[in-house]
Design a protein around this motif. Structure first.
Motif, PDB file in Angstrom:
ATOM      1  N   LYS A  23       0.797  -1.311   0.133  1.00 21.68           N
ATOM      2  CA  LYS A  23      -0.029  -0.115  -0.042  1.00 21.68           C
ATOM      3  C   LYS A  23       0.994   1.374  -0.076  1.00 21.68           C
ATOM      4  N   VAL A  24       2.245   1.334   0.279  1.00 23.20           N
ATOM      5  CA  VAL A  24       3.031   2.518   0.329  1.00 23.20           C
ATOM      6  C   VAL A  24       3.390   2.800  -0.898  1.00 23.20           C
ATOM      7  N   SER A  25       3.285   4.205  -1.506  1.00 20.40           N
ATOM      8  CA  SER A  25       3.681   4.486  -2.485  1.00 20.40           C
ATOM      9  C   SER A  25       5.054   4.273  -2.977  1.00 20.40           C
ATOM     10  N   THR A  26       5.381   4.350  -4.493  1.00 28.40           N
ATOM     11  CA  THR A  26       6.701   4.261  -4.577  1.00 28.40           C
ATOM     12  C   THR A  26       7.762   5.462  -4.102  1.00 28.40           C
ATOM     13  N   THR A  27       7.258   6.563  -3.687  1.00 24.34           N
ATOM     14  CA  THR A  27       8.138   7.656  -3.223  1.00 24.34           C
ATOM     15  C   THR A  27       8.444   7.307  -1.863  1.00 24.34           C
ATOM     16  N   LEU A  28       7.762   6.520  -1.152  1.00 28.94           N
ATOM     17  CA  LEU A  28       7.993   6.035   0.390  1.00 28.94           C
ATOM     18  C   LEU A  28       8.728   4.921   0.613  1.00 28.94           C
ATOM     19  N   HIS A  29       8.852   4.335  -0.564  1.00 32.80           N
ATOM     20  CA  HIS A  29       9.910   2.757  -0.455  1.00 32.80           C
ATOM     21  C   HIS A  29      11.168   2.918   0.180  1.00 32.80           C
ATOM     22  N   THR A  30      11.982   4.083  -0.068  1.00 31.98           N
ATOM     23  CA  THR A  30      13.301   4.302   0.263  1.00 31.98           C
ATOM     24  C   THR A  30      13.383   4.610   1.818  1.00 31.98           C
ATOM     25  N   PRO A  31      12.552   5.517   2.194  1.00 37.44           N
ATOM     26  CA  PRO A  31      12.293   5.676   3.731  1.00 37.44           C
ATOM     27  C   PRO A  31      11.919   4.258   4.499  1.00 37.44           C
ATOM     28  N   LEU A  32      11.000   3.670   3.893  1.00 38.45           N
ATOM     29  CA  LEU A  32      10.480   2.619   4.252  1.00 38.45           C
ATOM     30  C   LEU A  32      11.588   1.353   4.703  1.00 38.45           C
ATOM     31  N   MET A  33      12.451   1.337   3.594  1.00 34.80           N
ATOM     32  CA  MET A  33      13.581   0.407   3.386  1.00 34.80           C
ATOM     33  C   MET A  33      14.597   0.858   4.450  1.00 34.80           C
ATOM     34  N   SER A  34      14.852   2.294   4.675  1.00 40.09           N
ATOM     35  CA  SER A  34      15.479   2.804   5.523  1.00 40.09           C
ATOM     36  C   SER A  34      15.507   2.293   6.961  1.00 40.09           C
ATOM     37  N   GLY A  35      13.947   2.537   7.315  1.00 46.56           N
ATOM     38  CA  GLY A  35      13.755   1.970   8.699  1.00 46.56           C
ATOM     39  C   GLY A  35      13.673   0.416   8.656  1.00 46.56           C
ATOM     40  N   ALA A  36      13.255  -0.276   7.619  1.00 45.29           N
ATOM     41  CA  ALA A  36      13.494  -1.665   7.801  1.00 45.29           C
ATOM     42  C   ALA A  36      15.069  -2.026   8.216  1.00 45.29           C
ATOM     43  N   ASN A  37      16.084  -1.468   7.458  1.00 40.57           N
ATOM     44  CA  ASN A  37      17.391  -1.625   7.992  1.00 40.57           C
ATOM     45  C   ASN A  37      17.762  -1.403   9.360  1.00 40.57           C
ATOM     46  N   ALA A  38      17.241  -0.409   9.833  1.00 39.22           N
ATOM     47  CA  ALA A  38      17.297   0.070  11.324  1.00 39.22           C
ATOM     48  C   ALA A  38      16.835  -1.258  12.231  1.00 39.22           C
ATOM     49  N   ILE A  39      15.752  -1.807  11.607  1.00 35.20           N
ATOM     50  CA  ILE A  39      15.075  -2.779  12.427  1.00 35.20           C
ATOM     51  C   ILE A  39      16.020  -4.009  12.451  1.00 35.20           C
ATOM     52  N   HIS A  40      16.749  -4.239  11.002  1.00 40.25           N
ATOM     53  CA  HIS A  40      17.440  -5.453  11.068  1.00 40.25           C
ATOM     54  C   HIS A  40      18.965  -5.339  11.805  1.00 40.25           C
ATOM     55  N   GLY A  41      19.127  -4.023  12.206  1.00 36.66           N
ATOM     56  CA  GLY A  41      19.914  -3.816  13.020  1.00 36.66           C
ATOM     57  C   GLY A  41      20.051  -4.411  14.356  1.00 36.66           C
ATOM     58  N   VAL A  42      18.941  -4.244  14.763  1.00 38.67           N
ATOM     59  CA  VAL A  42      18.301  -4.549  16.391  1.00 38.67           C
ATOM     60  C   VAL A  42      18.294  -6.116  16.266  1.00 38.67           C
ATOM     61  N   ILE A  43      17.701  -6.445  15.050  1.00 35.83           N
ATOM     62  CA  ILE A  43      17.741  -8.217  15.169  1.00 35.83           C
ATOM     63  C   ILE A  43      19.131  -8.650  15.118  1.00 35.83           C
ATOM     64  N   LEU A  44      20.082  -7.976  14.391  1.00 31.46           N
ATOM     65  CA  LEU A  44      21.377  -8.621  14.397  1.00 31.46           C
ATOM     66  C   LEU A  44      22.179  -8.340  15.952  1.00 31.46           C
ATOM     67  N   VAL A  45      21.659  -7.464  16.814  1.00 32.78           N
ATOM     68  CA  VAL A  45      22.138  -7.222  17.898  1.00 32.78           C
ATOM     69  C   VAL A  45      21.508  -8.454  18.799  1.00 32.78           C
ATOM     70  N   GLY A  46      20.128  -8.497  18.614  1.00 33.86           N
ATOM     71  CA  GLY A  46      19.607  -9.442  19.287  1.00 33.86           C
ATOM     72  C   GLY A  46      20.117 -11.178  18.994  1.00 33.86           C
ATOM     73  N   ALA A  47      20.369 -11.411  17.888  1.00 30.58           N
ATOM     74  CA  ALA A  47      21.068 -12.523  17.728  1.00 30.58           C
ATOM     75  C   ALA A  47      22.333 -12.900  18.205  1.00 30.58           C
ATOM     76  N   ILE A  48      23.136 -11.821  18.414  1.00 26.95           N
ATOM     77  CA  ILE A  48      24.501 -11.794  18.924  1.00 26.95           C
ATOM     78  C   ILE A  48      24.573 -12.026  20.356  1.00 26.95           C
ATOM     79  N   LEU A  49      23.291 -11.448  21.067  1.00 23.85           N
ATOM     80  CA  LEU A  49      23.085 -11.627  22.319  1.00 23.85           C
ATOM     81  C   LEU A  49      22.583 -12.896  22.695  1.00 23.85           C
ATOM     82  N   VAL A  50      21.789 -13.501  22.012  1.00 24.18           N
ATOM     83  CA  VAL A  50      21.204 -14.702  22.438  1.00 24.18           C
ATOM     84  C   VAL A  50      22.492 -15.917  21.986  1.00 24.18           C
TER      85      VAL A  50
END
Length: 101
Positions: A23-50
């Motif tokens: 549902k996100v317009s094409t102009t908002l895909h890049t900011p959405l991907m940037s946010g998803a990359n930040a979430i992936h960083g949190v997932i990486l830290v969680g994987a390292i801790l576990v």
């Protein structure tokens, strides 16, 4: 949390993620991907801790696999976001300093 609840949460998260991305317009895909990359960083830290807290070789192997996949996903996301941002820049005229007249 039992397995059925975890499966229901996974299916719900997959459905919500698909609906949000479609549902996100094409102009908002890049900011959405940037946010998803930040979430992936949190997932990486969680994987390292576990992984650091596991004592069995199976847990360590799964944790190492999770760390590798999270790293590949995060780095790949940043590379794709960088390439998408390059598409928004104007083409240079070949002159020093760039910019078209």
């Amino acid at each position: 949390m039992d397995g059925m609840t975890m499966l229901a949460l996974f299916v719900l998260a997959a459905f919500v993620g698909f609906e949000v991305v479609s549902k996100v317009s094409t102009t908002l895909h890049t900011p959405l991907m940037s946010g998803a990359n930040a979430i992936h960083g949190v997932i990486l830290v969680g994987a390292i801790l576990v992984t650091g807290q596991t004592t069995s070789w199976f847990g360590t192997t799964l944790g190492l696999l999770a760390v590798v996949l999270a790293t590949v996903n995060m780095v790949g996301g940043f590379v794709v976001t960088d390439r998408m941002l390059e598409m928004f820049k104007g083409r240079s005229s070949g002159r020093p300093g760039g910019g078209a007249r």
